[in-house]
Scaffold this active site. Structure first.
Site, PDB file in Angstrom:
ATOM      1  N   CYS A  86      32.760  43.333  38.777  1.00  0.00           N
ATOM      2  CA  CYS A  86      33.200  44.140  37.638  1.00  0.00           C
ATOM      3  C   CYS A  86      32.067  44.278  36.618  1.00  0.00           C
ATOM      4  O   CYS A  86      31.044  44.882  36.938  1.00  0.00           O
ATOM      5  CB  CYS A  86      34.477  43.576  37.029  1.00  0.00           C
ATOM      6  SG  CYS A  86      35.318  44.764  35.928  1.00  0.00           S
ATOM      7  N   HIS A 193      37.689  43.980  41.219  1.00  0.00           N
ATOM      8  CA  HIS A 193      37.775  42.523  41.169  1.00  0.00           C
ATOM      9  C   HIS A 193      38.091  41.984  42.567  1.00  0.00           C
ATOM     10  O   HIS A 193      39.245  42.025  43.003  1.00  0.00           O
ATOM     11  CB  HIS A 193      38.866  42.086  40.184  1.00  0.00           C
ATOM     12  CG  HIS A 193      38.486  42.245  38.751  1.00  0.00           C
ATOM     13  ND1 HIS A 193      37.791  41.288  38.060  1.00  0.00           N
ATOM     14  CD2 HIS A 193      38.696  43.265  37.886  1.00  0.00           C
ATOM     15  CE1 HIS A 193      37.589  41.691  36.814  1.00  0.00           C
ATOM     16  NE2 HIS A 193      38.131  42.895  36.686  1.00  0.00           N
ATOM     17  N   GLU A 195      38.276  39.006  43.421  1.00  0.00           N
ATOM     18  CA  GLU A 195      39.152  37.834  43.313  1.00  0.00           C
ATOM     19  C   GLU A 195      40.616  38.223  43.121  1.00  0.00           C
ATOM     20  O   GLU A 195      41.501  37.368  43.259  1.00  0.00           O
ATOM     21  CB  GLU A 195      38.669  36.915  42.186  1.00  0.00           C
ATOM     22  CG  GLU A 195      39.010  37.346  40.777  1.00  0.00           C
ATOM     23  CD  GLU A 195      38.113  38.451  40.234  1.00  0.00           C
ATOM     24  OE1 GLU A 195      38.298  38.811  39.052  1.00  0.00           O
ATOM     25  OE2 GLU A 195      37.233  38.946  40.983  1.00  0.00           O
TER      26      GLU A 195
END
Length: 214
Positions: A86, A193, A195
């Site tokens: 990001c 993102h 994650e």
């Protein structure tokens, strides 16, 4: 393998580290994944991850406050694979315009600017939620095991402009072509993102952990 998630007050550090641990476990890798801003840790790491959420200017100041920028430059010039997430990816560009012009690291072509094309088409900003990834299968090791049309989770109002086609591995469509994965040499980044991107994100993280850029 020692993986360092850079601690620079850029947010999302714990979730990025946890996702990297899960990705390593899924690949059967013996990986020690730590959150650190320590010079020795950074310069001796096998992989570096720079997460990021918030404003470009604030994240850039976080790097400069702890003298992390030259450490990342040194480590990556010596060949350590780097992943920006990001705003961590955005910091790879030459500069950003969020909260005024702020210099980036200049590792990839382009700069970070407001997503004016999206706004002009009436699309809400930030660009938030799941979006499909477009890429050429087999074009880069980071996308191994993925298929065009897989989804990443995005949260951003600024995007990379004037990107190099050679450095753009994947894009997303949000009223404009958004560079979603970039890579140059041993430095790579994702606008979305990883994650938060479930299996797609874990696949990319796993690919990063096993990536041999040279």
């Amino acid at each position: 393998m020692r993986v360092v998630v850079i601690d620079y007050n850029g947010g999302n550090l714990a979730s990025a580290a946890q996702a990297a641990r899960r990705a390593a476990a899924l690949r059967g890798l013996d990986a020690d994944i730590v959150i650190s801003r320590n010079e020795h840790d950074i310069l001796t790491a096998d992989r570096l991850i720079l997460p990021g959420q918030g404003a470009f200017a604030d994240c850039a100041k976080g790097l400069d406050a702890d003298n992390l920028r030259p450490l990342l430059e040194k480590a990556t010039l010596e060949g350590t694979p780097f992943l920006g997430i990001c705003v961590g990816m955005q910091l790879m560009a030459h500069y950003g315009l969020e909260h005024g012009r702020t210099e980036g690291m200049g590792w990839i072509e382009g700069h970070i600017a407001p997503m004016e094309e999206s706004a002009q088409q009436g699309l809400p900003l930030p660009h938030m939620g799941w979006n499909t990834l477009a890429f050429t299968p087999g074009a880069h090791p980071l996308t191994e095991g993925l298929e065009p049309g897989n989804h990443g989770y995005f949260v951003h109002s600024y995007a990379l402009k004037d990107a190099s086609p050679e450095e753009t591995i994947a894009t997303a469509d949000y009223g404009m072509k958004v560079p979603a994965i970039v890579a140059k040499g041993n430095r790579c980044g994702t606008q979305f993102h990883v994650e938060k991107s479930q299996d797609v994100g874990l696949t990319i993280l796993g690919n990063f952990l096993t990536w041999r850029p040279y």
